[in-house]
Write a protein that holds these residues in place. Structure first.
Motif, mmCIF file in Angstrom:
data_model
loop_
_atom_site.group_PDB
_atom_site.id
_atom_site.type_symbol
_atom_site.label_atom_id
_atom_site.label_comp_id
_atom_site.label_asym_id
_atom_site.label_seq_id
_atom_site.Cartn_x
_atom_site.Cartn_y
_atom_site.Cartn_z
ATOM 1 N N VAL A 89 2.444 26.717 8.761
ATOM 2 C CA VAL A 89 1.499 27.053 8.268
ATOM 3 C C VAL A 89 -0.372 27.712 8.940
ATOM 4 N N GLU A 90 -0.477 28.326 8.939
ATOM 5 C CA GLU A 90 -1.798 29.112 9.794
ATOM 6 C C GLU A 90 -3.077 28.534 9.521
ATOM 7 N N ALA A 91 -3.628 28.341 7.979
ATOM 8 C CA ALA A 91 -4.871 28.369 7.364
ATOM 9 C C ALA A 91 -4.640 27.600 6.480
ATOM 10 N N GLY A 92 -5.600 26.296 5.989
ATOM 11 C CA GLY A 92 -5.883 26.306 4.528
ATOM 12 C C GLY A 92 -6.678 25.511 4.723
ATOM 13 N N CYS A 93 -7.447 25.729 3.095
ATOM 14 C CA CYS A 93 -8.416 25.067 2.559
ATOM 15 C C CYS A 93 -8.843 24.747 1.770
ATOM 16 N N GLY A 94 -9.376 23.215 2.183
ATOM 17 C CA GLY A 94 -9.360 21.681 1.547
ATOM 18 C C GLY A 94 -8.411 20.958 2.788
ATOM 19 N N ALA A 95 -8.552 19.696 1.513
ATOM 20 C CA ALA A 95 -8.240 18.834 3.118
ATOM 21 C C ALA A 95 -6.631 17.828 3.614
ATOM 22 N N GLN A 96 -5.911 18.555 1.934
ATOM 23 C CA GLN A 96 -4.817 19.064 1.739
ATOM 24 C C GLN A 96 -3.978 19.490 2.529
ATOM 25 N N ALA A 97 -4.291 21.252 2.185
ATOM 26 C CA ALA A 97 -4.016 22.060 2.981
ATOM 27 C C ALA A 97 -4.647 22.266 4.586
ATOM 28 N N GLU A 98 -5.359 21.982 4.491
ATOM 29 C CA GLU A 98 -6.101 21.970 5.871
ATOM 30 C C GLU A 98 -5.048 20.796 7.385
ATOM 31 N N ALA A 99 -4.475 19.367 6.364
ATOM 32 C CA ALA A 99 -3.466 18.702 7.165
ATOM 33 C C ALA A 99 -2.021 19.479 7.195
ATOM 34 N N LEU A 100 -2.165 20.509 6.107
ATOM 35 C CA LEU A 100 -0.804 21.879 6.895
ATOM 36 C C LEU A 100 -0.469 22.317 8.333
ATOM 37 N N VAL A 101 -1.594 22.706 8.932
ATOM 38 C CA VAL A 101 -2.096 23.617 9.491
ATOM 39 C C VAL A 101 -0.804 23.548 10.518
ATOM 40 N N GLY A 102 -0.093 24.702 11.271
ATOM 41 C CA GLY A 102 0.926 24.326 12.103
ATOM 42 C C GLY A 102 1.560 23.325 11.911
ATOM 43 N N ARG A 103 1.565 23.245 10.633
ATOM 44 C CA ARG A 103 2.545 22.720 10.031
ATOM 45 C C ARG A 103 4.538 24.059 9.745
ATOM 46 N N ARG A 104 6.038 23.608 10.244
ATOM 47 C CA ARG A 104 6.933 24.223 9.759
ATOM 48 C C ARG A 104 7.060 23.920 8.258
ATOM 49 N N VAL A 105 7.155 25.284 7.420
ATOM 50 C CA VAL A 105 7.491 24.487 5.832
ATOM 51 C C VAL A 105 8.603 25.321 5.328
ATOM 52 N N PHE A 106 9.637 24.913 4.128
ATOM 53 C CA PHE A 106 9.910 25.347 3.731
ATOM 54 C C PHE A 106 9.439 25.969 2.587
ATOM 55 N N CYS A 107 9.468 27.143 1.944
ATOM 56 C CA CYS A 107 8.522 27.539 0.535
ATOM 57 C C CYS A 107 9.528 28.704 -0.178
ATOM 58 N N LEU A 108 10.079 29.052 -1.697
ATOM 59 C CA LEU A 108 10.114 29.442 -2.734
ATOM 60 C C LEU A 108 10.061 31.031 -2.888
#
Length: 335
Positions: A89-108
């Motif tokens: 995750v390179e960027a997020g909008c809003g508290a929940q999304a911003e908390a994921l910045v820098g995290r590795r994630v899986f997505c369908l």
């Protein structure tokens, strides 16, 4: 020729059935509240399903049921199709999304260099799970659902017909149940070492052990389903995991099928088993799949890797090569 990609116009793989594909730039929308932008690290080709889509073999009756979560376009093409992506995750909008910045994630998500999705659509990877291995999560989810559908138990004799990636993962899960006897069955004798590494015996169809308590069929071939029925014991269940698209499947239901009172049941990852619904949802199931991937054993299921830039040629080769291949990983370019 498509225009060159940029940060706001990453390349995505578009399928043009039957039998063609190309990379095209797509425009990323600005982030809205609750959304994240993900840069892809690795993907993988879902050999069976994506092969059917690529060859244009999805019957019209299944066009809606077969839609991938972030699919664009329709099955008569062009369309973006796929559901195995590991990114950061390179960027997020809003508290929940911003908390994921820098995290590795899986997505369908389909095959694409970068994309924007709701934060709820991504699943953070456990720290102990390498990004390279996490591409197996979607296939492992399918295997988990099948084991739930079959519900094998301690000491059962279990056969898995078809040593592709999903069948191999079913065998691996079943072999972890105490006291089980698990055999992985395939027409390719070269899969013997694979079976051993997963904790299962290997057998070619003619030498497989019968009188099984459960049989899982994942070969994608009608002949494999016939083999599965012959291996099932009295009152046993055969769990059908293969999907044939438009192909008709001849099946001998005379002989001893009725006398042995066999059950033939389908398993499909798009629906949780009814007995799980009061407590489980799709997110919890994916969390389980990722947690299980802390084990390095499934690494043996990665059979090859190629660059995202080569995806059109790679997809064509895999879609028209013999069935039964393992997981082919896609590596995305990094800044």
């Amino acid at each position: 020729m498509p225009s060159a990609p940029s940060a706001d116009h990453p390349l995505a793989f578009w399928t043009l059935p039957p039998g063609h594909g190309e990379l095209r730039p797509v425009a990323l929308p600005p982030l809205s509240p609750g959304e994240v932008r993900v840069r892809s690290l690795f993907g993988a080709i879902s050999r069976g399903t994506e092969g059917l889509v690529y060859r244009g073999e999805v019957p019209p009756s299944e066009h809606q049921r077969m839609r991938a979560p972030f699919q664009e376009g329709e099955f008569d093409g062009p369309l973006k199709y796929g559901y195995i992506n590991v990114g950061v995750v390179e960027a997020g909008c809003g508290a929940q999304a911003e908390a994921l910045v820098g995290r590795r994630v899986f997505c369908l998500h389909p095959h694409q260099q970068a994309y924007v999705v709701p934060a709820s659509a991504v699943m953070p990877l456990p720290d102990a799970v390498p990004s390279e291995r996490a591409v197996l999560a979607a296939n492992l989810e399918t295997a988990i659902n099948a084991v739930w559908d079959g519900a094998p138990s301690v000491g059962d004799r279990i056969a898995v017909v078809g040593a592709g990636v999903v069948g191999a993962l079913v065998a691996w899960l079943c072999a972890r149940i105490p006291g089980t006897e698990v055999q992985l069955i395939d027409v390719d004798p070269g899969r013997a070492e694979l079976a051993k590494s997963l904790g299962a015996r290997f057998a070619e169809p003619g030498a497989a052990m019968g009188d099984c308590d459960f049989v899982f069929h994942a070969s994608g071939a009608p002949a494999g389903l016939s083999t599965a029925l012959t291996l099932a014991g009295q009152e046993a269940s055969v769990i059908e995991m293969s999907w044939y698209g438009q192909r008709a499947v001849p099946l001998a239901l005379g002989e001893a099928f009725h006398a042995r009172r066999l059950s033939l049941r389908s398993s499909q990852v798009g629906h949780l088993p009814p007995q799980r619904l009061p407590r489980w949802n799709y997110r919890r199931r994916m969390e389980l799949a990722l947690a299980l991937l802390v084990d390095s054993v499934p690494d043996v299921l990665i059979s090859g890797e190629s660059d995202f830039a080569d995806l059109p040629a790679t997809m064509h080769r895999l879609a028209y090569s013999p069935a039964g291949a393992l997981c082919h990983r896609i590596r995305y370019p990094q800044p």
